[in-house]
Design an enzyme around this catalytic site. Structure first.
Site, PDB file in Angstrom:
ATOM      1  CB  THR A   1      46.098 -41.265  69.893  1.00 54.02           C
ATOM      2  OG1 THR A   1      47.038 -40.245  69.300  1.00 54.02           O
ATOM      3  CG2 THR A   1      45.444 -40.822  71.200  1.00 54.02           C
TER       4      THR A   1
ATOM      5  CE  LYS B   1      46.764 -37.194  70.537  1.00 53.09           C
ATOM      6  NZ  LYS B   1      47.092 -36.255  69.492  1.00 53.09           N
TER       7      LYS B   1
ATOM      8  CE  LYS C   1      42.320 -43.426  68.701  1.00 53.78           C
ATOM      9  NZ  LYS C   1      43.405 -43.922  68.313  1.00 53.78           N
TER      10      LYS C   1
HETATM   11  P1  NAD Z   1      45.325 -44.511  59.810  1.00 55.57           P
HETATM   12  O1  NAD Z   1      44.318 -45.239  59.567  1.00 55.57           O
HETATM   13  O2  NAD Z   1      45.844 -43.657  58.436  1.00 55.57           O
HETATM   14  O3  NAD Z   1      46.949 -45.153  59.862  1.00 55.57           O
HETATM   15  C1  NAD Z   1      46.932 -46.598  60.648  1.00 55.57           C
HETATM   16  C2  NAD Z   1      47.526 -47.519  59.959  1.00 55.57           C
HETATM   17  O4  NAD Z   1      47.771 -48.753  60.717  1.00 55.57           O
HETATM   18  C3  NAD Z   1      46.858 -47.961  58.504  1.00 55.57           C
HETATM   19  O5  NAD Z   1      47.789 -47.756  57.413  1.00 55.57           O
HETATM   20  C4  NAD Z   1      46.718 -49.383  58.760  1.00 55.57           C
HETATM   21  O6  NAD Z   1      46.467 -50.320  57.646  1.00 55.57           O
HETATM   22  C5  NAD Z   1      47.751 -49.889  59.719  1.00 55.57           C
HETATM   23  N1  NAD Z   1      47.604 -50.932  60.622  1.00 55.57           N
HETATM   24  C6  NAD Z   1      46.318 -51.323  61.179  1.00 55.57           C
HETATM   25  N2  NAD Z   1      46.347 -52.575  61.761  1.00 55.57           N
HETATM   26  C7  NAD Z   1      47.882 -52.897  61.440  1.00 55.57           C
HETATM   27  C8  NAD Z   1      48.486 -54.206  61.909  1.00 55.57           C
HETATM   28  N3  NAD Z   1      47.935 -55.185  62.791  1.00 55.57           N
HETATM   29  N4  NAD Z   1      49.893 -54.262  61.109  1.00 55.57           N
HETATM   30  C9  NAD Z   1      50.193 -53.208  60.677  1.00 55.57           C
HETATM   31  N5  NAD Z   1      49.692 -52.064  60.327  1.00 55.57           N
HETATM   32  C10 NAD Z   1      48.231 -52.133  60.744  1.00 55.57           C
HETATM   33  O7  NAD Z   1      45.763 -43.497  61.008  1.00 55.57           O
HETATM   34  P2  NAD Z   1      46.525 -42.242  61.165  1.00 55.57           P
HETATM   35  O8  NAD Z   1      45.572 -40.952  61.016  1.00 55.57           O
HETATM   36  O9  NAD Z   1      47.778 -42.545  60.512  1.00 55.57           O
HETATM   37  O10 NAD Z   1      46.654 -42.288  62.916  1.00 55.57           O
HETATM   38  C11 NAD Z   1      47.359 -43.225  63.368  1.00 55.57           C
HETATM   39  C12 NAD Z   1      47.445 -42.818  64.908  1.00 55.57           C
HETATM   40  O11 NAD Z   1      47.852 -41.503  65.072  1.00 55.57           O
HETATM   41  C13 NAD Z   1      46.228 -43.143  65.490  1.00 55.57           C
HETATM   42  O12 NAD Z   1      46.388 -43.548  66.807  1.00 55.57           O
HETATM   43  C14 NAD Z   1      45.511 -41.833  65.765  1.00 55.57           C
HETATM   44  O13 NAD Z   1      44.761 -41.433  66.809  1.00 55.57           O
HETATM   45  C15 NAD Z   1      47.021 -41.038  65.935  1.00 55.57           C
HETATM   46  N6  NAD Z   1      47.125 -39.454  65.452  1.00 55.57           N
HETATM   47  C16 NAD Z   1      46.340 -39.029  64.065  1.00 55.57           C
HETATM   48  C17 NAD Z   1      46.449 -37.884  63.923  1.00 55.57           C
HETATM   49  C18 NAD Z   1      45.980 -37.235  62.628  1.00 55.57           C
HETATM   50  O14 NAD Z   1      46.075 -36.180  62.360  1.00 55.57           O
HETATM   51  N7  NAD Z   1      45.599 -38.418  61.663  1.00 55.57           N
HETATM   52  C19 NAD Z   1      47.204 -36.832  64.675  1.00 55.57           C
HETATM   53  C20 NAD Z   1      47.628 -37.201  65.886  1.00 55.57           C
HETATM   54  C21 NAD Z   1      47.848 -38.526  66.347  1.00 55.57           C
END
Ligand code: NAD
Length: 289
Positions: A87, A162, A237
């Protein structure tokens, strides 16, 4: 299909696992240590992208997406499809499409709804922006990871959908928590609240599928001491993204703006790492103005 998957956090890991389970050859990369069933490890984002027909990203924000895109676009195979499921703001999504197009790649912005449960169960909703050709190339993968996919329009249209959805989610979660806090003070049992509201006109995903009160309704982060799930900092966010977009578009979103202020206060108080449904214990201790 040979697939690269970058960003194997709460959401990315189960999504990648489902692609591998469906028989695809998945290679992953994350800056943090990870271990995902069936997913091979690459040493960099570029290595995870090189030679793959599809590359997925599931990253925290637009800035990180831009830096990862700068790494993977030159490494990816011509004609490959880049699918960003993070997102991010609409401008960052459009910039990612431009980076992909300049490198001769197809691209789709494909943020998701459904949370960690939906990611694990393969029941996410994908909302997509991009050309018909890019969408068609990505669709078979959406069918594995999700149960509903909507092609919303051109570049950035998925992110527009979204942030509108999540503005509703943030606001309904807050008011659901408010209703529980009020019901507690009125002496109503939480079970009675759930039984009535979940089958009455106050029902919502926040109440029915993700109840913020522990011990009632289906299993949710409230039953696990509000461990996310979907962290309050990520909800903030998304609400800030909706306010940024509303400002740019001149749209009036007074409840969305207030929801953003309430989550900002929760994060400032140190609650950003809790699930966003932890608005309930916060409201219980708040005084009425
Ligand atoms: P998270 O923080 O668990 O996962 C993000 C991952 O990205 C981490 O493991 C981090 O180490 C990795 N990362 C960061 N920088 C990086 C880079 N330069 N190279 C490689 N990896 C890198 O977050 P999440 O909950 O998995 O959410 C991810 C996305 O999905 C976000 O944009 C969030 O808004 C969206 N989202 C989350 C949910 C939810 O319920 N958690 C639901 C819908 C959407």
């Amino acid at each position: 299909m040979k697939i690269g998957f970058i960003g194997l956090g709460n959401m990315g890991a189960p999504m990648a696992a489902n692609l591998a389970k469906a028989g695809h050859e998945v290679t992953g990369f994350d800056l943090a240590p990870y271990d995902v069933d069936g997913v091979a490890k690459a040493g960099s984002a570029a290595a995870a992208a090189a030679g793959r027909e599809a590359v997925l990203t599931m990253l925290p924000n637009g800035e990180i997406l831009a830096s990862v895109m700068a790494e993977i676009a030159p490494a990816a195979m011509k004609g490959a499809v880049l699918i960003d499921c993070s997102t991010v703001d609409v401008a960052a999504a459009r910039a990612a499409h431009e980076t992909a197009a300049a490198a001769g790649l197809l691209s789709v912005d494909a943020p998701v709804s459904g949370g960690v449960g939906g990611a694990s169960g393969g029941t996410l909703t994908f909302m997509c922006g991009g050309s018909d050709e890019a969408f068609a190339a990505a669709q078979p993968l959406f069918e594995i990871m999700g149960q509903k996919t909507v092609h919303c329009g051109g570049a950035g249209a998925g992110q527009s959908a979204k942030i509108c959805n999540n503005m509703i989610l943030g606001a309904t979660m807050i008011v659901t928590c408010e209703a529980f806090a009020l019901a507690d003070k009125l002496g109503l049992s939480r079970q009675a609240m759930f039984d009535v509201v979940s089958t009455s006109s106050g029902y919502s995903w926040s109440m029915n599928a993700y109840c913020p009160a522990p011990g009632i309704g289906p299993q949710s982060p409230s039953d696990n001491d509000y461990k996310p799930g979907f962290a309050a900092s990520l909800m903030l966010k998304d609400l800030n993204l909706s306010q940024q977009a509303a400002e740019a578009a001149g749209a009036a979103t007074p409840i969305g703006a207030h929801a953003a202020r309430l989550y900002a206060a929760m994060v400032e108080e140190g609650g950003g790492g809790k699930d966003f449904s932890a608005m309930l214990p916060r409201l219980e201790t708040m005084k009425r103005d």
